[in-house]
Design an enzyme around this catalytic site. Structure first.
Site, PDB file in Angstrom:
ATOM      1  NE  ARG A  63      -1.490   6.896   2.907  1.00  0.00           N
ATOM      2  CZ  ARG A  63      -1.461   8.172   2.541  1.00  0.00           C
ATOM      3  NH1 ARG A  63      -1.737   9.118   3.442  1.00  0.00           N
ATOM      4  NH2 ARG A  63      -1.150   8.510   1.307  1.00  0.00           N
ATOM      5  CD  GLU A  69      -8.606   7.517   5.478  1.00  0.00           C
ATOM      6  OE1 GLU A  69      -8.560   8.040   4.332  1.00  0.00           O
ATOM      7  OE2 GLU A  69      -7.765   7.762   6.353  1.00  0.00           O
ATOM      8  CG  HIS A 129      -7.218  11.444   4.954  1.00  0.00           C
ATOM      9  ND1 HIS A 129      -6.892  10.217   4.444  1.00  0.00           N
ATOM     10  CD2 HIS A 129      -6.083  12.197   4.840  1.00  0.00           C
ATOM     11  CE1 HIS A 129      -5.625  10.209   4.040  1.00  0.00           C
ATOM     12  NE2 HIS A 129      -5.116  11.411   4.270  1.00  0.00           N
TER      13      HIS A 129
END
Length: 322
Positions: free
Chosen positions: A232, A261, A279
């Protein structure tokens, strides 16, 4: 569609396969986001939520008959799981089905970062090989490296198993040592960083892990050090990382996740010694389909057997009879 069918709420976007699977057995209700203000009076009979993202406690409170929240992803930090546990609401996630994909990506990201493979491909695509000659030698290599894993759950173990084949030494840091492993255990993160030159982050995004990769840890990793993050973005202090990369405190970084993000700091994008991915660690059709199926199957199992297939540890509940 019969109004007698159990209603499932989907706040925000989710994989279409989840919607298709749920529509076979439930009445699916959509809202734009997990904002409790969007819950109307006719939604108060909703008994399940399927989500890829946030479920705040206030949304749970707005759904008095809610029994289960099925989370799309192994990480469920977007769900206020403590609040769910207090209310007796089961929460499930999608472990295992994405383990191998994420582990593969982590190793690929490590190789990209060390050997500058994306930059080498661009050298060829831009015609520079023909015009200017061979791509410069990569300053780093996986040969002789020592890797420290911050987190050793399912995905961490899968990464470690893959790295064994490369002949690197492997260490790990978790809250407590795991039995039956030959990897070196370090009781502190900064201690492990000082003992290795490659740090792979695969811990969940919790308050306990927030910005634990800080300036002290990066300094301990050292000038030959490389940071890889497939966990993360919240676990890394991005400003400290940017400063460390700019000053040569560490040699490079490979990141699949970021603090905010999809916004990625321009200062990070501009650096030549990083490999950045949007991601995508679990983002294959095969893996996302398996994740979608597990979301649907958790809800189906809850209402057919009284148990979720993959409940998170905080909510090991069984369904109460109607």
């Amino acid at each position: 569609m019969s109004v007698n069918r159990t209603r499932v709420l989907v706040p925000g976007k989710i994989n279409q396969r989840v919607l298709d699977r749920l529509a076979d057995a439930f009445e699916v209700v959509r809202i734009e986001s997990a904002d409790p203000a969007l819950v109307t009076a006719d939604m108060r009979d909703v008994k399940a939520v399927a989500v890829s993202g946030r479920v705040p406690g206030a949304l749970m409170d707005a759904l008095p008959q809610l029994e289960i929240i099925a989370n799309f992803g192994v990480g469920y930090d977007g769900v206020e799981v403590g609040h769910a546990a207090e209310k007796g609401i089961a929460v499930s996630n999608t472990p295992d089905v994405l383990t191998e994909e994420v582990a593969d990506t982590a190793v690929g990201l490590l190789l990209n970062t060390l050997r500058q493979l994306p930059q080498a491909e661009q050298w060829l695509r831009q015609g520079r090989w023909n015009r200017e000659g061979a791509f410069p030698l990569s300053p780093l290599s996986l040969r002789g490296r020592s890797v420290g894993l911050y987190g050793l759950g399912r995905i961490g173990l899968a990464i470690a198993k893959r790295l064994e084949a490369f002949g690197v030494s492997i260490a790990y840091h978790t809250r407590s040592p795991r039995e039956g492993l030959s990897y070196a255990y370090h009781p502190t993160l900064v201690g492990m960083a000082g003992a290795v030159d490659t740090l792979v982050v695969i811990v969940p995004g919790t308050e306990a892990t927030r910005r634990t990769i800080d300036a002290e840890v990066l300094a301990a990793l050292g000038s030959n050090g490389v940071l890889i993050n497939v966990g993360r973005g919240s676990t890394v202090d991005e400003q400290a990382l940017i400063a460390a990369l700019q000053a040569g405190v560490i040699a490079g970084a490979g990141l699949d996740v970021f603090e905010n993000e999809p916004q990625v700091p321009e200062a990070l994008v501009a650096l030549p010694n990083v490999s950045l991915l949007p991601h995508v660690a679990s983002a294959s059709v095969v893996t996302r389909n398996a994740m979608a199926d597990l979301v649907a199957d958790n809800i189906l199992a809850w209402f057919s057997t009284g148990k979720a297939l993959t409940p998170v540890p905080e909510t090991p509940f069984t369904r109460r009879a109607d």
